[in-house]
Design a protein around this motif. Structure first.
Motif, short mmCIF file in Angstrom:
data_model
loop_
_atom_site.label_atom_id
_atom_site.label_comp_id
_atom_site.label_asym_id
_atom_site.label_seq_id
_atom_site.Cartn_x
_atom_site.Cartn_y
_atom_site.Cartn_z
N GLY A 18 0.82 -1.21 0.00
CA GLY A 18 0.00 0.00 0.00
C GLY A 18 0.84 1.25 0.00
N GLY A 19 0.17 2.38 0.02
CA GLY A 19 0.86 3.66 0.02
C GLY A 19 -0.14 4.79 -0.14
N VAL A 20 0.41 5.97 -0.43
CA VAL A 20 -0.41 7.18 -0.52
C VAL A 20 -0.78 7.46 -1.96
CG1 VAL A 20 -0.53 9.63 0.08
CG2 VAL A 20 0.92 8.09 1.42
N GLU A 21 -2.02 7.85 -2.18
CA GLU A 21 -2.44 8.31 -3.50
C GLU A 21 -2.91 9.76 -3.38
OE1 GLU A 21 -5.86 6.63 -5.31
OE2 GLU A 21 -7.15 6.86 -3.55
N ARG A 22 -2.73 10.51 -4.46
CA ARG A 22 -3.23 11.88 -4.52
C ARG A 22 -4.04 12.03 -5.80
NH1 ARG A 22 -1.28 14.88 -0.50
NH2 ARG A 22 -2.33 16.69 -1.40
N ARG A 23 -4.79 13.10 -5.89
CA ARG A 23 -5.58 13.36 -7.09
C ARG A 23 -5.13 14.69 -7.69
NH1 ARG A 23 -11.88 12.43 -6.85
NH2 ARG A 23 -11.02 10.30 -6.80
N TRP A 40 -7.75 17.74 -3.55
CA TRP A 40 -7.45 17.13 -2.25
C TRP A 40 -6.35 17.91 -1.54
CZ3 TRP A 40 -6.98 11.09 -3.08
CH2 TRP A 40 -8.20 10.60 -3.53
N ALA A 41 -6.62 18.32 -0.31
CA ALA A 41 -5.59 18.96 0.50
C ALA A 41 -4.59 17.93 1.04
CB ALA A 41 -6.22 19.73 1.66
N HIS A 42 -5.05 16.69 1.22
CA HIS A 42 -4.22 15.63 1.77
C HIS A 42 -4.33 14.37 0.93
CE1 HIS A 42 -3.44 17.83 5.52
NE2 HIS A 42 -4.69 18.26 5.40
N GLY A 43 -3.28 13.56 0.96
CA GLY A 43 -3.30 12.29 0.26
C GLY A 43 -4.21 11.31 0.98
N ARG A 44 -4.49 10.20 0.32
CA ARG A 44 -5.33 9.15 0.89
C ARG A 44 -4.61 7.83 0.72
NH1 ARG A 44 -11.74 8.09 -0.68
NH2 ARG A 44 -12.37 7.35 1.38
N ARG A 45 -4.57 7.04 1.78
CA ARG A 45 -3.81 5.79 1.76
C ARG A 45 -4.69 4.61 1.40
NH1 ARG A 45 -1.74 9.72 4.27
NH2 ARG A 45 0.52 9.88 4.64
N ARG A 46 -4.11 3.70 0.62
CA ARG A 46 -4.78 2.46 0.24
C ARG A 46 -3.86 1.28 0.53
NH1 ARG A 46 -9.24 2.62 -3.22
NH2 ARG A 46 -9.80 4.68 -4.00
N TYR A 47 -4.46 0.15 0.89
CA TYR A 47 -3.68 -1.03 1.22
C TYR A 47 -4.36 -2.27 0.65
CZ TYR A 47 -2.19 2.31 4.79
OH TYR A 47 -1.76 3.44 5.45
N LEU A 48 -3.57 -3.32 0.45
CA LEU A 48 -4.06 -4.66 0.13
C LEU A 48 -3.53 -5.61 1.18
CD1 LEU A 48 -3.56 -4.82 -3.74
CD2 LEU A 48 -5.73 -4.62 -2.52
N ILE A 49 -4.42 -6.34 1.84
CA ILE A 49 -4.01 -7.27 2.89
C ILE A 49 -4.56 -8.66 2.57
CG2 ILE A 49 -4.01 -5.43 4.62
CD1 ILE A 49 -6.61 -6.73 5.73
N PHE A 78 -5.75 0.67 11.65
CA PHE A 78 -4.82 -0.19 10.91
C PHE A 78 -3.40 0.29 11.18
CE2 PHE A 78 -2.35 -1.00 6.99
CZ PHE A 78 -2.42 -2.38 6.95
N ARG A 79 -2.50 -0.64 11.51
CA ARG A 79 -1.10 -0.30 11.71
C ARG A 79 -0.36 -0.34 10.37
NH1 ARG A 79 2.73 -0.51 15.80
NH2 ARG A 79 1.13 0.68 16.89
N ASP A 80 -0.01 0.85 9.88
CA ASP A 80 0.76 0.97 8.64
C ASP A 80 2.23 0.86 9.01
OD1 ASP A 80 2.13 1.73 6.37
OD2 ASP A 80 0.88 3.47 5.94
N PHE A 81 2.85 -0.26 8.72
CA PHE A 81 4.22 -0.49 9.16
C PHE A 81 5.22 0.42 8.46
CE2 PHE A 81 2.24 -4.41 10.63
CZ PHE A 81 2.77 -4.51 11.90
N ALA A 82 4.80 1.12 7.43
CA ALA A 82 5.68 2.07 6.76
C ALA A 82 5.59 3.47 7.38
CB ALA A 82 5.35 2.15 5.27
N ASP A 83 4.57 3.71 8.22
CA ASP A 83 4.37 5.05 8.77
C ASP A 83 3.47 4.97 9.99
OD1 ASP A 83 4.26 7.76 9.17
OD2 ASP A 83 3.11 8.22 7.34
N TRP A 84 4.08 4.80 11.16
CA TRP A 84 3.26 4.64 12.37
C TRP A 84 3.84 5.33 13.61
CZ3 TRP A 84 5.47 1.64 16.39
CH2 TRP A 84 6.64 0.95 16.04
N PHE A 176 0.89 5.88 16.19
CA PHE A 176 -0.48 6.10 15.73
C PHE A 176 -0.91 5.02 14.76
CE2 PHE A 176 2.28 8.33 12.78
CZ PHE A 176 1.74 8.07 11.53
N ASP A 177 -2.22 4.89 14.61
CA ASP A 177 -2.84 4.01 13.62
C ASP A 177 -3.45 4.87 12.52
OD1 ASP A 177 -2.29 1.63 15.06
OD2 ASP A 177 -4.03 1.99 16.34
N THR A 178 -3.69 4.25 11.38
CA THR A 178 -4.38 4.91 10.27
C THR A 178 -5.84 4.47 10.27
OG1 THR A 178 -2.37 4.99 8.93
CG2 THR A 178 -4.46 5.21 7.77
#
Length: 209
Positions: A18-23, A40-49, A78-84, A176-178
């Protein structure tokens, strides 16, 4: 918003991607120049588990978690192990990691944030789902004791017992969690043997809270 203050079991996230997407909207002018903007003022994160799960017990646990959330209906942690954490990768969390704001002699409430980048181009992300028991707060570099502030772990609001003086820097460190939800109303499991199986990847998407 419908949200359950429960975290997806960490072992079910192993092997997730997963990671961050922007528009970004791009208009190419007749001259060849571009006009770029973003709604979008902020990105939105998506993941596949779930794609790496093989244990039927783990797949049953994920299915039960999915059912308890009613599919896409309820959000969860959700614990994002790349950013927590508030610090950098591998860095120890400290009370000076992130600047929350400055005191004015009256204000006691400060929202947890994390900055990405440096200077004027830095992006400030609000942290709404801190992990209780991990938040450390300092005022002008002096760490506060646990009784000197209160944390709302469901919103990320830190309330200080005493208002910081005018110009006093309020900083914090935290884990923190996402906040996410399932992005599908269906889970697919294939039985490969009596004690092993295979699960199709299950999508998650960050939600605003």
């Amino acid at each position: 918003m419908a949200f359950h203050e429960v975290r997806l079991p960490v072992r079910l996230a192993f092997g997730s991607t997963g990671g961050v997407e922007r528009r970004t909207e791009i208009v190419t002018l007749g001259s060849g120049f571009e006009r770029r903007s973003s709604p979008w003022a902020h990105g939105r994160r998506r993941y596949l588990i779930g794609a790496n799960l093989r244990s039927l017990d783990d797949m049953a646990t994920l299915t039960a978690f999915f059912e308890a959330r009613r599919g896409r209906l309820y959000g969860f942690r959700f614990r994002d192990f790349a950013d927590w954490t508030s610090g950098g990768p591998g860095a120890e969390t400290g009370p000076l990691d992130q600047r929350l704001g400055d005191g004015d002699g009256m204000r006691t409430g400060f929202v947890l944030v994390k900055r990405y980048g440096e200077g004027e181009d830095a992006l400030e992300r609000r942290i709404a789902k801190p992990v209780a028991g991990t938040v450390r707060v300092a005022v002008d570099g002096a760490e506060l004791g646990p009784g000197a502030f209160a944390l709302d772990a469901a919103t990320g609001l830190v309330t200080l017992e005493t208002p910081p003086g005018a110009g006093a820097a309020v900083t914090a460190g935290f884990e923190f969690d996402t906040p996410v939800r399932f992005d599908a109303d269906r889970i697919e499991v294939t039985l490969e043997s009596f004690d092993a199986g295979r699960m199709a990847a299950v999508p998650l998407i960050e939600v605003r809270v």
